[in-house]
Design a protein around this motif. Structure first.
Motif, PDB file in Angstrom:
ATOM      1  N   LEU A  65      -2.122   5.768 -14.371  1.00  0.00           N
ATOM      2  CA  LEU A  65      -1.456   6.584 -13.855  1.00  0.00           C
ATOM      3  C   LEU A  65       0.011   7.245 -12.951  1.00  0.00           C
ATOM      4  CD1 LEU A  65      -4.951   6.305 -11.807  1.00  0.00           C
ATOM      5  CD2 LEU A  65      -4.451   8.323 -13.644  1.00  0.00           C
ATOM      6  N   THR A  66       0.633   5.248 -13.182  1.00  0.00           N
ATOM      7  CA  THR A  66       1.761   5.730 -12.752  1.00  0.00           C
ATOM      8  C   THR A  66       2.462   4.386 -13.954  1.00  0.00           C
ATOM      9  OG1 THR A  66       2.775   4.842 -10.879  1.00  0.00           O
ATOM     10  CG2 THR A  66       1.073   3.663 -11.339  1.00  0.00           C
ATOM     11  N   PRO A  67       3.896   5.288 -13.536  1.00  0.00           N
ATOM     12  CA  PRO A  67       5.021   4.468 -14.066  1.00  0.00           C
ATOM     13  C   PRO A  67       5.838   3.599 -13.406  1.00  0.00           C
ATOM     14  CG  PRO A  67       5.853   6.289 -13.988  1.00  0.00           C
ATOM     15  CD  PRO A  67       4.739   6.151 -13.031  1.00  0.00           C
ATOM     16  N   ALA A  68       5.114   3.583 -12.017  1.00  0.00           N
ATOM     17  CA  ALA A  68       5.844   2.311 -11.376  1.00  0.00           C
ATOM     18  C   ALA A  68       5.721   0.499 -11.698  1.00  0.00           C
ATOM     19  CB  ALA A  68       5.197   2.449 -10.236  1.00  0.00           C
ATOM     20  N   THR A  69       7.313  -0.159 -11.648  1.00  0.00           N
ATOM     21  CA  THR A  69       7.371  -1.069 -12.052  1.00  0.00           C
ATOM     22  C   THR A  69       5.887  -1.729 -10.718  1.00  0.00           C
ATOM     23  OG1 THR A  69       8.960  -1.377 -12.179  1.00  0.00           O
ATOM     24  CG2 THR A  69       8.570  -3.643 -11.667  1.00  0.00           C
ATOM     25  N   VAL A  70       5.500  -2.738 -11.565  1.00  0.00           N
ATOM     26  CA  VAL A  70       4.595  -4.052 -10.755  1.00  0.00           C
ATOM     27  C   VAL A  70       4.456  -5.128 -10.536  1.00  0.00           C
ATOM     28  CG1 VAL A  70       2.046  -4.208 -10.862  1.00  0.00           C
ATOM     29  CG2 VAL A  70       2.821  -2.893 -11.694  1.00  0.00           C
ATOM     30  N   ILE A  71       4.618  -5.666  -8.971  1.00  0.00           N
ATOM     31  CA  ILE A  71       4.636  -6.656  -9.088  1.00  0.00           C
ATOM     32  C   ILE A  71       3.272  -7.753  -8.684  1.00  0.00           C
ATOM     33  CG2 ILE A  71       5.911  -9.254  -8.489  1.00  0.00           C
ATOM     34  CD1 ILE A  71       8.720  -7.193  -7.632  1.00  0.00           C
ATOM     35  N   LEU A  72       3.188  -8.844  -9.162  1.00  0.00           N
ATOM     36  CA  LEU A  72       1.572  -8.954  -8.961  1.00  0.00           C
ATOM     37  C   LEU A  72       2.228 -10.920  -8.139  1.00  0.00           C
ATOM     38  CD1 LEU A  72      -0.345  -8.853 -12.007  1.00  0.00           C
ATOM     39  CD2 LEU A  72      -0.668  -7.709 -10.044  1.00  0.00           C
ATOM     40  N   ALA A  73       2.148 -10.774  -6.961  1.00  0.00           N
ATOM     41  CA  ALA A  73       2.089 -12.093  -6.596  1.00  0.00           C
ATOM     42  C   ALA A  73       1.252 -13.370  -6.822  1.00  0.00           C
ATOM     43  CB  ALA A  73       2.859 -11.986  -5.141  1.00  0.00           C
TER      44      ALA A  73
END
Length: 506
Positions: A486-494
């Motif tokens: 649904l989104t091209p955003a960068t994702v950071i999993l902490a």
């Protein structure tokens, strides 16, 4: 550092000028009434009929004084509310831009009091105290001039006791601010304590602590009562000294008039003016009390405004961004990179802290964050933490809080459905169903999915996930796959519980 708002804005200056103008009109009405009163008593003393001009002057002066009082009080309230609103906005802006860590270090009640005690003190000083001072600066000299115009010797005799009383008031008033500081401290202690305990009162009762909490409340209340009585006693003492001074001034007038054959009409007019002098003087005693309260509140507000805020202004590129983090945290080197459009795993003991730094919630002195190579330009970021952030309102409002333009209901429904919230959408009120502050009434899994939907509908460039809810969700992979679709955003999993970090592209 942000300064306390200035009083001298265009609207507030207009109100102040109007208040002073009303004071001038009141002074003029006082002069007319004083001389008309003298003429009226002279006519009564000689047994002659009152002249129509005297009756007219007394009536008009009374109506003018009443109208000026009404108008000045209204504009004074407008001035006070205007200043309180300016202070409210400045304080909220500062609190909103403080690092999240500073919020956690403070007690919630202490920040809440900025919007109760400080604003009340500002409203009372600027809405009542300051206008009373402005009016007194006009009325008092005018009244004294009228007394001298009626009879200079009588005026000098009568004003001596009043002058002594005012001098004593001035000496005693300097300790009032200390009383206000003590009262404020004890009032704040009770308010903050109650704000924190009311939310968990049933749980404290279950622990058997209710009696203990009531005893502590009694002790604090007794200290508060003592401080309040001391402060009120000092203010009442100032007003009592004034009343005694006025009484002695009236007695001096009568004594002098009796020994110097002053006309009864002049004495009556002088006594009426003296009584009117006491009114603004009494208001000055109250105004000083309000000013002392404002001085204490202003100091606390300025201390808050002196703290260094963060700038979280963002500009969306509508494209995923790369993230680079370098520096030291807790004496350990930090080096992290997330490519644009990737899912990056930020791992290690400092992961949660660095995640908040990337999101812009906190600022670390030894950690530098850049987006697409720039340390000054911030993208639109969604931070999904362990607690759901939400205000009370409809589900529609909750899920579109990050949207600059609200999407259609059909779009909202589709995104919520994609994240497995079809059960919510079957509610009779659909998107109008009420969601409580903090997501109360929803399960943790539902609030997590609302957060994901909010990020998608908000069209953010970067999503930072540092949440216990995420770690406990049994369908992490499914949620992540939907998010990437649904989104091209960068994702950071902490992840703060592992010791390595790497980046993987999906």
């Amino acid at each position: 550092m942000k300064p306390i708002p200035q009083m001298a804005t265009e609207d507030r200056v207009k109100d102040a000028i109007l208040i002073i103008s009303c004071g001038i009109a009141q002074a003029a009405a006082l002069a007319v009434a004083a001389f008309a009163t003298r003429d009226a008593f002279a006519a009564i003393h000689t047994g002659t009929p009152l002249e129509s001009a005297t009756i007219f002057e007394l009536a008009v002066s009374g109506l003018v004084a009443a109208a000026c009082l009404f108008l000045s009080r209204r504009r004074a309230e407008a001035l006070g509310q205007s200043y309180a609103n300016s202070l409210r906005k400045v304080l909220y802006l500062q609190i909103a831009r403080l690092p999240k860590l500073r919020h956690e270090e403070r007690r919630v009640g202490a920040l809440s009091l900025r919007f109760v005690g400080d604003l009340s003190a500002a409203r009372l000083w600027f809405g009542r105290g300051l206008p009373e001072v402005l009016t007194a600066l006009v009325v008092l000299p005018s009244a004294i001039a009228i007394l001298f115009a009626l009879d200079p010797d009588l005026a000098r005799t009568g004003l001596v006791p009043l002058g002594i009383a005012v001098s004593i008031m001035g000496i005693m008033s300097w300790h009032l601010e200390r009383r206000h500081r003590q009262l404020r401290q004890r009032r704040a202690s009770i308010a903050i304590s109650m704000i924190e305990r009311i939310a968990i009162a049933p749980e404290l009762d279950l622990m058997g602590r209710t009696d203990k909490e009531l005893r502590a409340l009694d002790s604090r209340s007794a200290a508060l009562r003592h401080s309040a009585v001391q402060r009120r006693g000092r203010t009442a003492g100032l007003q009592a000294i004034l009343q005694a001074g006025v009484a002695m001034s009236g007695l001096s007038l009568l004594w002098f008039a009796n020994g110097h054959a002053v006309a009864p009409a002049t004495v009556a007019a002088s006594l009426s003016v003296l009584a009117l002098v006491a009114l603004p003087l009494g208001s000055l005693a109250s105004a000083w009390d309000q000013y002392c309260a404002w001085r204490v509140a202003r100091e606390k507000a300025q201390n808050l405004l002196n703290e260094r805020p963060l700038s979280r202004r963002s500009s969306s590129s509508r494209e995923p961004v790369s993230v680079d983090v370098t520096g030291l945290q807790g004496g350990h080197p930090v080096a992290f990179r997330a490519a644009a459009g990737s899912v990056a795993k930020l791992e290690g003991p400092a992961a949660a802290v660095v995640a908040r730094c990337i999101s812009g919630l906190d600022l670390l002195a030894d950690v530098e964050v850049s987006f697409d190579g720039s340390a000054t330009t911030r993208p639109r970021i969604a931070h999904i933490g362990s607690e759901h952030v939400g205000l009370q309102g409809s589900l529609r409002r909750s899920v579109t809080m990050m949207c600059r333009t609200r999407p259609s209901d059909a779009k909202i429904e589709n995104v919520l459905g994609d994240f497995g919230l079809a059960d919510l959408l079957r509610h009779p009120k659909w998107l109008d169903q009420r969601v409580f502050a903090g997501g109360k009434g929803l399960s943790e899994m539902q609030t997590l999915r609302v957060d994901f939907a909010r990020a998608v509908l908000g069209k953010v460039d970067l999503i930072v996930i540092s949440s216990i809810r995420w770690k406990a969700d049994p369908d992490q992979q499914g949620l992540l796959t939907t998010l990437r679709r649904l989104t091209p955003a960068t994702v950071i999993l902490a992840d703060a519980y592992t010791k390595t970090q790497h980046t993987e592209a999906l």
